[in-house]
Design a protein around this motif. Structure first.
Motif, PDB file in Angstrom:
ATOM      1  N   GLU A  57       0.826  -1.218   0.000  1.00  0.00           N
ATOM      2  CA  GLU A  57       0.000   0.000   0.000  1.00  0.00           C
ATOM      3  C   GLU A  57       0.858   1.266   0.000  1.00  0.00           C
ATOM      4  O   GLU A  57       0.464   2.309   0.511  1.00  0.00           O
ATOM      5  CB  GLU A  57      -0.979   0.008   1.177  1.00  0.00           C
ATOM      6  N   HIS A  58       2.047   1.132  -0.590  1.00  0.00           N
ATOM      7  CA  HIS A  58       2.857   2.331  -0.851  1.00  0.00           C
ATOM      8  C   HIS A  58       2.148   3.218  -1.871  1.00  0.00           C
ATOM      9  O   HIS A  58       2.249   4.434  -1.826  1.00  0.00           O
ATOM     10  CB  HIS A  58       4.238   1.916  -1.366  1.00  0.00           C
ATOM     11  N   VAL A  59       1.437   2.565  -2.804  1.00  0.00           N
ATOM     12  CA  VAL A  59       0.583   3.276  -3.759  1.00  0.00           C
ATOM     13  C   VAL A  59      -0.817   2.670  -3.670  1.00  0.00           C
ATOM     14  O   VAL A  59      -0.973   1.474  -3.424  1.00  0.00           O
ATOM     15  CB  VAL A  59       1.116   3.192  -5.202  1.00  0.00           C
ATOM     16  N   MET A  60      -1.830   3.502  -3.856  1.00  0.00           N
ATOM     17  CA  MET A  60      -3.214   3.036  -3.812  1.00  0.00           C
ATOM     18  C   MET A  60      -4.053   3.822  -4.813  1.00  0.00           C
ATOM     19  O   MET A  60      -3.646   4.888  -5.288  1.00  0.00           O
ATOM     20  CB  MET A  60      -3.796   3.200  -2.404  1.00  0.00           C
ATOM     21  N   ILE A  61      -5.234   3.281  -5.124  1.00  0.00           N
ATOM     22  CA  ILE A  61      -6.188   3.945  -6.010  1.00  0.00           C
ATOM     23  C   ILE A  61      -7.591   3.778  -5.430  1.00  0.00           C
ATOM     24  O   ILE A  61      -7.887   2.746  -4.800  1.00  0.00           O
ATOM     25  CB  ILE A  61      -6.112   3.370  -7.446  1.00  0.00           C
ATOM     26  N   LEU A 166      -2.294   0.906 -11.939  1.00  0.00           N
ATOM     27  CA  LEU A 166      -3.384   0.657 -11.006  1.00  0.00           C
ATOM     28  C   LEU A 166      -4.705   0.750 -11.767  1.00  0.00           C
ATOM     29  O   LEU A 166      -4.843   1.598 -12.663  1.00  0.00           O
ATOM     30  CB  LEU A 166      -3.373   1.677  -9.865  1.00  0.00           C
ATOM     31  N   SER A 167      -5.663  -0.076 -11.409  1.00  0.00           N
ATOM     32  CA  SER A 167      -6.946  -0.095 -12.118  1.00  0.00           C
ATOM     33  C   SER A 167      -8.105   0.010 -11.136  1.00  0.00           C
ATOM     34  O   SER A 167      -8.059  -0.554 -10.043  1.00  0.00           O
ATOM     35  CB  SER A 167      -7.096  -1.358 -12.964  1.00  0.00           C
ATOM     36  N   THR A 168      -9.150   0.720 -11.552  1.00  0.00           N
ATOM     37  CA  THR A 168     -10.372   0.788 -10.771  1.00  0.00           C
ATOM     38  C   THR A 168     -11.227  -0.441 -11.054  1.00  0.00           C
ATOM     39  O   THR A 168     -10.907  -1.247 -11.935  1.00  0.00           O
ATOM     40  CB  THR A 168     -11.168   2.051 -11.129  1.00  0.00           C
ATOM     41  N   GLN A 169     -12.315  -0.574 -10.335  1.00  0.00           N
ATOM     42  CA  GLN A 169     -13.298  -1.630 -10.588  1.00  0.00           C
ATOM     43  C   GLN A 169     -14.476  -1.030 -11.370  1.00  0.00           C
ATOM     44  O   GLN A 169     -14.791   0.146 -11.213  1.00  0.00           O
ATOM     45  CB  GLN A 169     -13.804  -2.215  -9.270  1.00  0.00           C
ATOM     46  N   PRO A 170     -15.146  -1.818 -12.235  1.00  0.00           N
ATOM     47  CA  PRO A 170     -16.316  -1.304 -12.944  1.00  0.00           C
ATOM     48  C   PRO A 170     -17.423  -0.898 -11.966  1.00  0.00           C
ATOM     49  O   PRO A 170     -17.568  -1.487 -10.897  1.00  0.00           O
ATOM     50  CB  PRO A 170     -16.743  -2.487 -13.822  1.00  0.00           C
ATOM     51  N   LEU A 171     -18.187   0.114 -12.353  1.00  0.00           N
ATOM     52  CA  LEU A 171     -19.311   0.591 -11.554  1.00  0.00           C
ATOM     53  C   LEU A 171     -20.555   0.644 -12.429  1.00  0.00           C
ATOM     54  O   LEU A 171     -20.474   0.930 -13.630  1.00  0.00           O
ATOM     55  CB  LEU A 171     -19.024   1.981 -10.974  1.00  0.00           C
ATOM     56  N   THR A 172     -21.712   0.381 -11.847  1.00  0.00           N
ATOM     57  CA  THR A 172     -22.971   0.384 -12.585  1.00  0.00           C
ATOM     58  C   THR A 172     -23.937   1.380 -11.964  1.00  0.00           C
ATOM     59  O   THR A 172     -24.065   1.446 -10.742  1.00  0.00           O
ATOM     60  CB  THR A 172     -23.611  -1.014 -12.592  1.00  0.00           C
TER      61      THR A 172
END
Length: 330
Positions: A57-61, A166-172
């Protein structure tokens, strides 16, 4: 004190004989050497890989949609994405120029992100955030896909990391129409909509052969011009209508998005008589007041009179054509 028992060595007064002096001096030398070796042999900090920086968790999104529910057709929905590091960014985070969302229009972020710091779990993070604006064009569920961001940050030893993805998760989100808007066709959702018109000349005293231009301007706040409906200029036989190409533009000023659409047409009076330019009606949902609003440009009646000068020109035209044909025959 007996002779030879008390000695002075290199400025130090020593009691107890030469053996005690030598032992003390040797112990000091060994201690200094061991301390130096301890510093020299201390293992170096290992350079962290991209995977290790993510796992530690040195980097996070993180990401979110605003608002969530309810969302109306045409209402702006902002996808906020924030990237964080415990040290600092060595390059500007790389975001995709745009994202594809089915049945929606997407506006990319501003050129510069929003920078801040945040305390999380006892650690201070450097944070940069940007937002995409999504405008649903029809009712139903629509999915905002995963978005990948590339970072280059400082490791714990201040060295430069390799690129980290880093990638986000899909949202609906589900878009719907206000119940009050049922039966009114396309209803725009916006905090403010203005509709105005102008003519190139007075509509009084029109005669056959004369013309005028009509321009209708729509300005929508916190939205895009692509959502604004096209204007129909049809009149009927006796008046020819020549629509021009619409002028569609969007402007962003200090985070405020404004869309402008200008439709125009030229009208040519072909026959005498009375005609009507039909009224223009546009429905929209006021997001500030939660109220359905109708913008109306009223119908305009046109009275077209005969044009004696134009009739005389038409009467003379066949003679000119006959003379030209005769000259060609010779």
């Amino acid at each position: 004190m007996k002779a030879g028992y008390a000695l002075r060595l290199e400025g130090w007064a020593v009691d107890g004989g030469q053996c005690a002096v030598r032992a003390t001096r040797r112990l000091l030398e060994v201690s200094l050497v061991l301390a130096a070796l301890a510093g020299f042999l201390k293992p170096a900090v290992q350079a962290q890989t991209a995977e290790e920086l993510i796992e530690s968790e040195h980097v996070m999104i993180r990401h979110r949609l605003e608002p969530t529910e309810p969302v109306y057709v045409g209402q702006p929905v902002r996808l906020w994405i924030e990237v964080m590091t415990r040290t600092w960014f060595l390059e500007a985070p790389r975001y995709p120029d745009t994202i594809e969302v089915r049945n929606a229009i997407v506006i990319p972020p501003d050129a510069f992100g929003v920078n801040s710091t945040e305390r999380i779990g006892g650690d201070t993070y450097a944070v940069q955030g940007r937002s995409y604006t999504v405008f649903p064009q029809r009712t139903g569920k629509f999915e905002v896909p995963a978005v990948s961001i590339t970072l280059v940050v400082a490791r714990d030893d201040a060295s430069q990391s390799s690129p980290i993805e880093l990638s986000t998760q899909p949202l609906t989100v589900e878009a719907r129409m206000p119940s009050e808007a049922e039966g009114h066709g396309l209803v725009l959702s916006t905090p403010r909509l203005t509709v105005s018109e102008e003519y190139s000349r007075s509509l009084e005293g029109l005669e056959v052969g004369e013309s005028f231009d009509r321009r209708v301007t729509m300005i929508i706040q916190d939205s895009v011009a692509m959502l604004l409906p096209p204007i129909e200029f049809a009149v009927g036989s006796g008046v020819a209508v020549y629509p021009g190409r619409p002028d569609i533009s969007d402007q962003r000023n200090r985070g405020q998005l404004t869309g402008t659409r200008v439709d125009q047409a030229s009208f040519v009076m072909e026959a005498e008589g009375t005609y009507e330019l039909p009224a223009i009606s546009i429905w929209w949902w006021n997001l500030r007041d939660s109220q359905l609003v109708e913008e109306v440009l009223p119908a305009v009646e046109l009275t077209v009179a005969p044009n004696p000068d134009l009739a005389a020109e038409h009467l003379g035209e066949p003679e000119g054509i006959e003379e030209e044909v005769a000259d060609t025959a010779h």
